[in-house]
Scaffold this motif. Structure first.
Motif, PDB file in Angstrom:
ATOM      1  N   GLN A   1       0.730  -0.999  -0.040  1.00  0.00           N
ATOM      2  CA  GLN A   1       0.059  -0.051   0.021  1.00  0.00           C
ATOM      3  C   GLN A   1       0.737   1.098   0.016  1.00  0.00           C
ATOM      4  O   GLN A   1       0.459   2.216  -0.816  1.00  0.00           O
ATOM      5  N   ARG A   2       1.866   1.237   0.764  1.00  0.00           N
ATOM      6  CA  ARG A   2       2.875   2.372   0.618  1.00  0.00           C
ATOM      7  C   ARG A   2       3.524   2.521  -0.391  1.00  0.00           C
ATOM      8  O   ARG A   2       4.159   3.660  -0.829  1.00  0.00           O
ATOM      9  N   GLN A   3       3.692   1.634  -1.239  1.00  0.00           N
ATOM     10  CA  GLN A   3       4.243   1.566  -2.716  1.00  0.00           C
ATOM     11  C   GLN A   3       3.206   1.928  -3.754  1.00  0.00           C
ATOM     12  O   GLN A   3       3.717   2.132  -4.854  1.00  0.00           O
ATOM     13  N   GLY A   4       2.019   2.378  -3.256  1.00  0.00           N
ATOM     14  CA  GLY A   4       0.966   2.943  -4.111  1.00  0.00           C
ATOM     15  C   GLY A   4      -0.027   1.740  -4.623  1.00  0.00           C
ATOM     16  O   GLY A   4      -0.783   2.240  -5.661  1.00  0.00           O
ATOM     17  N   TYR A   5       0.118   0.463  -4.249  1.00  0.00           N
ATOM     18  CA  TYR A   5      -0.946  -0.551  -5.004  1.00  0.00           C
ATOM     19  C   TYR A   5      -2.091  -0.705  -3.973  1.00  0.00           C
ATOM     20  O   TYR A   5      -1.906  -0.615  -2.749  1.00  0.00           O
ATOM     21  N   ARG A   6      -3.178  -0.835  -4.656  1.00  0.00           N
ATOM     22  CA  ARG A   6      -4.538  -1.056  -3.900  1.00  0.00           C
ATOM     23  C   ARG A   6      -4.372  -2.468  -3.577  1.00  0.00           C
ATOM     24  O   ARG A   6      -4.388  -3.333  -4.675  1.00  0.00           O
ATOM     25  N   CYS A   7      -4.761  -2.805  -2.351  1.00  0.00           N
ATOM     26  CA  CYS A   7      -4.386  -4.159  -1.787  1.00  0.00           C
ATOM     27  C   CYS A   7      -5.841  -4.608  -0.833  1.00  0.00           C
ATOM     28  O   CYS A   7      -6.037  -3.869  -0.092  1.00  0.00           O
TER      29      CYS A   7
END
Length: 260
Positions: A30-36
């Motif tokens: 999530q912190r890398q910008g991925y929706r999880c």
């Protein structure tokens, strides 16, 4: 709508740090910008909600028992990070219902949230639900600790996995190790037995070192990657998250049989 790629996490037994691993990986992604989407499918002992310090009113069981619509259940923990929590139960019909409605739940919730990836925290040991989760996922990870009992239980898991008609791929993640050479030695020992009796080898994806700061984060009910991102284990989680994404890109292609 096509379901997003999912990564399933299993273990030979409880207590190897699987849920802690999954929670930290989800936050790292999530912190890398991925929706999880984080799905706690461990119906006998769900713990993901406690790792985030939340007590969701709705759980997955409310959906597959027909009390609410599946789209109502996920709780947004952080922007772009959702938890599908579970309610602890020992009722056999609960696992049967979840197994029966698993694909439909995933599809409907994914259609609503549009996650980039789904992380499945499966029950410890082997069961029909674990098999379903592994066969559904784009890639699978077996989490084991550094003690001999955990290695033996991991072999039992791999033996059950290898008895299935489809040769499902599986990668290893070793927790609570001294360093990478320690993890490599554990994976080597496990693979020596697996190659001899199962005719297969299972690659080592990565490891998480022993880190006393884990205890502090657990007491704060925050994932370590948020609470202390510079801690050795937190950095390992972040590296594993990137390794998972790279492996997922390869594993999301049509499966081929995994051989020794």
């Amino acid at each position: 709508m096509k379901s997003p790629p999912s990564i399933a996490f299993g273990s030979g037994r409880a207590g190897v740090g699987k849920s802690t691993l999954v929670a930290n990986l989800a936050v790292a992604l999530q912190r890398q910008g991925y929706r999880c989407l984080l799905w706690d499918a461990n119906i006998s002992a769900p713990t993901l909600h406690t790792l985030f310090g939340v007590d969701p009113l709705l759980r997955a069981a409310d959906a597959y028992f027909g009390r609410v619509q599946p789209e109502e259940v996920p709780l947004e923990l952080r922007p772009g990070l959702w938890l599908l929590a579970e309610r602890a139960t020992s009722l056999p019909e609960a696992e049967q219902l979840l197994t029966r409605h698993f694909q439909q739940l995933l599809q409907r919730i994914a259609q609503r949230l549009c996650p980039d990836v789904v992380l499945l925290d499966l029950p410890a040991g082997w069961s029909e639900l674990v098999y379903l989760g592994c066969s559904t996922a784009a890639m699978n990870c077996l989490v084991l600790g550094d003690d001999i009992g955990s290695v033996l239980d991991a072999y039992g898991f791999l033996k059950a996995l290898s008895a299935q008609p489809e040769a499902l791929p599986m990668q290893l993640i070793v927790t609570n190790v001294v360093d990478s050479s320690d993890a490599a030695e554990i994976a080597h020992k496990l693979n020596t037995v697996a190659a001899r009796f199962l005719g297969r080898r299972f690659p080592l994806l990565g490891e998480v070192p022993y880190d006393p700061t884990h205890r502090v984060a657990l007491l704060q009910q925050r994932p370590l990657v948020e609470h202390l991102p510079t801690a050795p284990a937190a950095q390992a989680y972040q590296q594993l998250a990137m390794a998972l994404l790279q492996a997922l890109q390869r594993a999301h292609a049509p499966r081929a049989s995994q051989t020794a």
